[in-house]
Scaffold this motif. Structure first.
Motif, PDB file in Angstrom:
ATOM      1  N   VAL A  81       0.880  -1.170   0.000  1.00 31.90           N
ATOM      2  CA  VAL A  81       0.000   0.000   0.000  1.00 31.90           C
ATOM      3  C   VAL A  81       0.913   1.214   0.000  1.00 31.90           C
ATOM      4  CG1 VAL A  81      -0.232   0.014   2.515  1.00 31.90           C
ATOM      5  CG2 VAL A  81      -1.941   1.161   1.112  1.00 31.90           C
ATOM      6  N   SER A  82       0.606   2.218  -0.821  1.00 29.73           N
ATOM      7  CA  SER A  82       1.488   3.377  -0.901  1.00 29.73           C
ATOM      8  C   SER A  82       0.729   4.643  -1.271  1.00 29.73           C
ATOM      9  CB  SER A  82       2.616   3.129  -1.900  1.00 29.73           C
ATOM     10  OG  SER A  82       2.115   2.775  -3.152  1.00 29.73           O
ATOM     11  N   VAL A  83       1.319   5.758  -0.892  1.00 30.13           N
ATOM     12  CA  VAL A  83       0.856   7.089  -1.266  1.00 30.13           C
ATOM     13  C   VAL A  83       1.892   7.638  -2.234  1.00 30.13           C
ATOM     14  CG1 VAL A  83       0.390   9.428  -0.432  1.00 30.13           C
ATOM     15  CG2 VAL A  83      -0.293   7.459   0.933  1.00 30.13           C
ATOM     16  N   ILE A  84       1.420   8.268  -3.310  1.00 33.18           N
ATOM     17  CA  ILE A  84       2.312   8.753  -4.353  1.00 33.18           C
ATOM     18  C   ILE A  84       2.156  10.260  -4.484  1.00 33.18           C
ATOM     19  CG2 ILE A  84       2.880   8.621  -6.807  1.00 33.18           C
ATOM     20  CD1 ILE A  84       1.664   5.782  -6.703  1.00 33.18           C
ATOM     21  N   GLY A  85       3.278  10.954  -4.430  1.00 33.67           N
ATOM     22  CA  GLY A  85       3.302  12.393  -4.679  1.00 33.67           C
ATOM     23  C   GLY A  85       3.962  12.649  -6.021  1.00 33.67           C
ATOM     24  N   THR A  86       3.388  13.554  -6.813  1.00 24.73           N
ATOM     25  CA  THR A  86       3.893  13.828  -8.155  1.00 24.73           C
ATOM     26  C   THR A  86       4.157  15.317  -8.328  1.00 24.73           C
ATOM     27  OG1 THR A  86       2.568  12.008  -9.023  1.00 24.73           O
ATOM     28  CG2 THR A  86       3.434  13.559 -10.631  1.00 24.73           C
ATOM     29  N   LEU A  87       5.297  15.643  -8.913  1.00 21.94           N
ATOM     30  CA  LEU A  87       5.623  17.008  -9.293  1.00 21.94           C
ATOM     31  C   LEU A  87       5.596  17.064 -10.815  1.00 21.94           C
ATOM     32  CD1 LEU A  87       6.615  19.845  -8.575  1.00 21.94           C
ATOM     33  CD2 LEU A  87       8.942  18.928  -8.673  1.00 21.94           C
ATOM     34  N   PRO A  88       4.536  17.636 -11.407  1.00 24.46           N
ATOM     35  CA  PRO A  88       4.423  17.665 -12.868  1.00 24.46           C
ATOM     36  C   PRO A  88       5.520  18.507 -13.513  1.00 24.46           C
ATOM     37  CG  PRO A  88       2.336  18.222 -11.814  1.00 24.46           C
ATOM     38  CD  PRO A  88       3.378  18.223 -10.746  1.00 24.46           C
ATOM     39  N   LEU A  89       6.049  17.996 -14.629  1.00 25.21           N
ATOM     40  CA  LEU A  89       7.008  18.726 -15.460  1.00 25.21           C
ATOM     41  C   LEU A  89       6.408  18.842 -16.856  1.00 25.21           C
ATOM     42  CD1 LEU A  89      10.306  16.903 -14.405  1.00 25.21           C
ATOM     43  CD2 LEU A  89       9.445  19.091 -13.575  1.00 25.21           C
ATOM     44  N   GLY A  90       5.407  19.666 -16.992  1.00 24.03           N
ATOM     45  CA  GLY A  90       4.687  19.787 -18.252  1.00 24.03           C
ATOM     46  C   GLY A  90       3.423  18.941 -18.224  1.00 24.03           C
ATOM     47  N   ASP A  91       2.848  18.721 -19.399  1.00 24.11           N
ATOM     48  CA  ASP A  91       1.591  17.973 -19.499  1.00 24.11           C
ATOM     49  C   ASP A  91       1.766  16.469 -19.446  1.00 24.11           C
ATOM     50  OD1 ASP A  91       0.128  20.283 -19.665  1.00 24.11           O
ATOM     51  OD2 ASP A  91       0.132  20.323 -21.867  1.00 24.11           O
ATOM     52  N   ARG A  92       2.900  15.940 -19.877  1.00 24.53           N
ATOM     53  CA  ARG A  92       3.061  14.493 -20.007  1.00 24.53           C
ATOM     54  C   ARG A  92       4.142  13.884 -19.126  1.00 24.53           C
ATOM     55  NH1 ARG A  92       0.233  12.282 -24.200  1.00 24.53           N
ATOM     56  NH2 ARG A  92      -0.606  13.772 -25.652  1.00 24.53           N
ATOM     57  N   PHE A  93       4.945  14.680 -18.439  1.00 25.04           N
ATOM     58  CA  PHE A  93       6.036  14.144 -17.635  1.00 25.04           C
ATOM     59  C   PHE A  93       5.973  14.684 -16.221  1.00 25.04           C
ATOM     60  CE2 PHE A  93       7.575  14.058 -22.006  1.00 25.04           C
ATOM     61  CZ  PHE A  93       7.979  12.746 -22.107  1.00 25.04           C
ATOM     62  N   GLY A  94       6.605  13.972 -15.310  1.00 26.45           N
ATOM     63  CA  GLY A  94       6.657  14.424 -13.928  1.00 26.45           C
ATOM     64  C   GLY A  94       7.622  13.568 -13.125  1.00 26.45           C
ATOM     65  N   ILE A  95       7.954  14.048 -11.945  1.00 19.96           N
ATOM     66  CA  ILE A  95       8.780  13.309 -11.005  1.00 19.96           C
ATOM     67  C   ILE A  95       7.860  12.836  -9.894  1.00 19.96           C
ATOM     68  CG2 ILE A  95      10.667  13.478  -9.349  1.00 19.96           C
ATOM     69  CD1 ILE A  95      11.788  15.751 -11.096  1.00 19.96           C
ATOM     70  N   PHE A  96       7.976  11.559  -9.528  1.00 19.27           N
ATOM     71  CA  PHE A  96       7.110  11.075  -8.470  1.00 19.27           C
ATOM     72  C   PHE A  96       7.911  10.394  -7.379  1.00 19.27           C
ATOM     73  CE2 PHE A  96       7.410   7.145 -10.836  1.00 19.27           C
ATOM     74  CZ  PHE A  96       7.294   6.165  -9.866  1.00 19.27           C
ATOM     75  N   GLY A  97       7.338  10.400  -6.177  1.00 13.98           N
ATOM     76  CA  GLY A  97       7.912   9.714  -5.038  1.00 13.98           C
ATOM     77  C   GLY A  97       6.848   8.846  -4.401  1.00 13.98           C
ATOM     78  N   ARG A  98       7.274   7.750  -3.806  1.00 12.36           N
ATOM     79  CA  ARG A  98       6.336   6.785  -3.237  1.00 12.36           C
ATOM     80  C   ARG A  98       6.735   6.509  -1.789  1.00 12.36           C
ATOM     81  NH1 ARG A  98       3.569   2.494  -5.910  1.00 12.36           N
ATOM     82  NH2 ARG A  98       4.645   3.193  -7.769  1.00 12.36           N
ATOM     83  N   VAL A  99       5.758   6.517  -0.890  1.00 10.05           N
ATOM     84  CA  VAL A  99       5.949   6.139   0.499  1.00 10.05           C
ATOM     85  C   VAL A  99       4.886   5.103   0.807  1.00 10.05           C
ATOM     86  CG1 VAL A  99       5.876   6.920   2.884  1.00 10.05           C
ATOM     87  CG2 VAL A  99       6.812   8.407   1.124  1.00 10.05           C
ATOM     88  N   GLY A 100       5.298   3.983   1.410  1.00 11.27           N
ATOM     89  CA  GLY A 100       4.313   2.958   1.688  1.00 11.27           C
ATOM     90  C   GLY A 100       4.849   1.851   2.561  1.00 11.27           C
TER      91      GLY A 100
END
Length: 135
Positions: free
Chosen positions: A112-131
């Motif tokens: 089980v995890s929570v995902i945070g995303t930092l968008p870099l435009g419309d189609r790309f982003g950086i994400f992190g997962r904690v779970g």
């Protein structure tokens, strides 16, 4: 023993992440073309290779590698936050066929995890997962 399992899971998940084949099925609920709703359901399928280091240290005819498969389902609440539930099968990570002993060990985990995303435009982003994982 717990640290060995944690190392196994972390190294396996890292390998799986390299071959991550994600399929995102998100509905565009927006009626205006200038704004987009980034919420929706997600389905993910991953595949890779898992290896249990040091399990075959003193054994002959021992195999400590197998194919690993992961499936998850989640929901993206907005463009920055989401959550996932998943199941990972690490396969049979210890398979020994000595003359006197036949042994094997299968490994799997529920996640089980929570995902945070930092968008870099419309189609790309950086994400992190904690779970957390239960194996």
């Amino acid at each position: 023993m717990l640290t060995t399992r944690v190392k196994l899971i972390v190294s396996s998940v890292a390998l799986i992440a390299l071959i991550d084949a994600r399929v995102a099925l998100a509905d565009d609920l927006s009626t205006n073309n200038t704004t987009t709703d980034k919420s929706g359901f997600l389905i993910g399928i991953d595949a890779g290779k898992a290896q249990a280091h040091k399990y075959c240290h003193d054994l002959t005819n021992c195999d400590d590698k197998d194919t690993s498969v992961r499936a998850d389902i989640g929901y993206q609440f907005n463009q920055n936050w989401g959550a996932e539930l998943g199941y990972t099968s690490f396969g049979t990570l210890l398979r020994s066929h000595d003359n006197n002993v036949n042994a094997s060990q299968k490994a799997n985990a529920w996640t089980v995890s929570v995902i945070g995303t930092l968008p870099l435009g419309d189609r790309f982003g950086i994400f992190g997962r904690v779970g957390a994982a239960r194996f």
